[in-house]
Write an enzyme that holds these catalytic residues in place. Structure first.
Site, short mmCIF file in Angstrom:
data_model
loop_
_atom_site.label_atom_id
_atom_site.label_comp_id
_atom_site.label_asym_id
_atom_site.label_seq_id
_atom_site.Cartn_x
_atom_site.Cartn_y
_atom_site.Cartn_z
N ASN A 178 -15.86 -14.86 16.97
CA ASN A 178 -14.71 -14.38 16.19
C ASN A 178 -14.98 -12.92 15.86
O ASN A 178 -15.77 -12.62 14.98
CB ASN A 178 -14.58 -15.21 14.90
N LYS A 203 -13.02 -10.77 14.60
CA LYS A 203 -12.33 -10.26 13.40
C LYS A 203 -11.71 -8.88 13.71
O LYS A 203 -11.27 -8.66 14.83
CB LYS A 203 -13.28 -10.24 12.20
N HIS A 243 -8.38 -19.66 9.09
CA HIS A 243 -9.62 -18.99 8.68
C HIS A 243 -9.53 -18.59 7.20
O HIS A 243 -8.47 -18.16 6.75
CB HIS A 243 -9.87 -17.75 9.56
N GLU A 270 -10.50 -16.10 5.66
CA GLU A 270 -10.08 -14.70 5.42
C GLU A 270 -8.56 -14.58 5.46
O GLU A 270 -7.98 -13.73 4.79
CB GLU A 270 -10.76 -13.77 6.44
N GLU A 317 -16.31 -24.27 8.14
CA GLU A 317 -16.81 -22.96 7.71
C GLU A 317 -16.82 -22.88 6.19
O GLU A 317 -15.79 -22.54 5.60
CB GLU A 317 -15.89 -21.84 8.22
N GLY A 335 -20.55 -14.48 6.35
CA GLY A 335 -21.03 -13.10 6.17
C GLY A 335 -22.07 -12.93 5.08
O GLY A 335 -22.39 -11.82 4.67
N SER A 380 -22.44 -17.39 9.15
CA SER A 380 -23.77 -16.78 9.24
C SER A 380 -24.66 -17.35 10.33
O SER A 380 -25.88 -17.44 10.18
CB SER A 380 -24.50 -16.87 7.88
P1 13P Z 1 -20.22 -14.64 10.16
O1 13P Z 1 -20.87 -15.26 11.36
O2 13P Z 1 -20.19 -13.16 10.20
O3 13P Z 1 -20.74 -15.22 8.88
O4 13P Z 1 -18.66 -15.07 10.23
C1 13P Z 1 -18.35 -16.39 10.38
C2 13P Z 1 -16.93 -16.52 10.61
O5 13P Z 1 -16.10 -16.13 9.81
C3 13P Z 1 -16.52 -17.10 11.89
O6 13P Z 1 -15.16 -17.37 11.91
#
Ligand code: 13P
Length: 251
Positions: free
Chosen positions: A11, A13, A99, A101, A168, A174, A212
């Protein structure tokens, strides 16, 4: 059911431009070299890159996905939006929906449900993200939240054939923190139980983990029963880190 391969889904982002294809190229070279049939690699990239990357990957074993879509699947007056039909025609096979976010930015369970239905209708495979916040975890609400997100997000969805559920935990994204072995086992078992119950055991369940994931913890994560792969954020923006994760799974 065990799967014939594990998903490694990047991902990206809000990361990447045309030159970032070199990252995917290096990953492609690596998987060609090891000739592993045990993994399915998908890069969910910004919409600006879907078409260009998909074209370049036509003859490869790497697939392209999108990171979100509008809930309507007809054209309409929605400035700045892209729907699942457009994503599909640009060459993507997958789309991330739900997601955290995007939930934080306003995606409700109901909206996510409509997006999921539109994506399935347009033949995209949905990577459906669910997970609890730290507060919810502290209040022992994890299963309740997962159950609610599944019920609302998959309302009127008839089959799991085009759904990959990504667990997740919001607090792990993160942050460098991951659930303990026991916590992850419990969450994955619960999601599996919930999906089997909801879909009357009719469809095979695919569950991946995101939050992570890195080269240090992949060795431990890969041992968790019932996990069919990983959704990888930060570490997928570096070819070395992504390849090191793969290497640790197939050594
Ligand atoms: P990280 O691997 O940066 O923690 O992000 C995870 C994530 O949001 C995958 O969709």
């Amino acid at each position: 059911m065990t799967y014939k391969y594990k998903y490694f889904i990047a991902n990206w982002k809000m990361f990447g431009d045309f030159s970032s294809f070199k990252i995917i190229n290096l990953v492609n070279n690596y998987i060609n070299k090891i000739k592993s049939k045990k993994s399915r690699i998908i890069f969910c990239v910004p919409s600006t890159l879907i078409s260009y990357f998909s074209n370049r990957l036509k003859k490869s074993n790497i697939f392209i996905g999108a990171q979100n879509c509008h809930y309507l699947d007809e054209y309409g007056s929605h400035t700045g939006s892209i729907n699942s039909k457009m994503i599909k025609s640009a060459g993507a096979k997958y789309v991330i929906l739900g997601h955290s976010e995007n939930r934080i930015e306003g995606d409700t369970d109901n909206l996510i449900n409509n997006k999921i239905k539109s994506a399935i209708k347009n033949n995209l495979v949905v990577i459906f993200c669910i997970g609890e916040t730290l507060n919810q975890k502290k209040q022992n609400l994890t299963n309740k939240i997962l159950s609610m997100q599944i019920d609302k997000g998959l309302r009127l969805v008839k089959s799991l054939n085009k759904i990959i559920v990504s667990y997740e935990p919001v607090w792990s994204i993160g942050t460098g923190k991951i659930p303990t072995h026991k916590e992850l086992n419990n969450a994955v078992s619960f999601i599996k139980y919930k999906l089997n119950k909801k879909f009357n055991n009719k469809h095979s369940v695919k569950i991946i983990y995101g939050g992570s994931v890195n080269v240090k913890n992949i060795g431990e994560l890969i041992t968790i029963q019932g996990i069919n792969g990983f959704l990888i954020g930060g570490a997928s923006q570096s070819a070395k880190k992504f390849i090191d994760i793969l290497k640790n799974c197939y050594k």
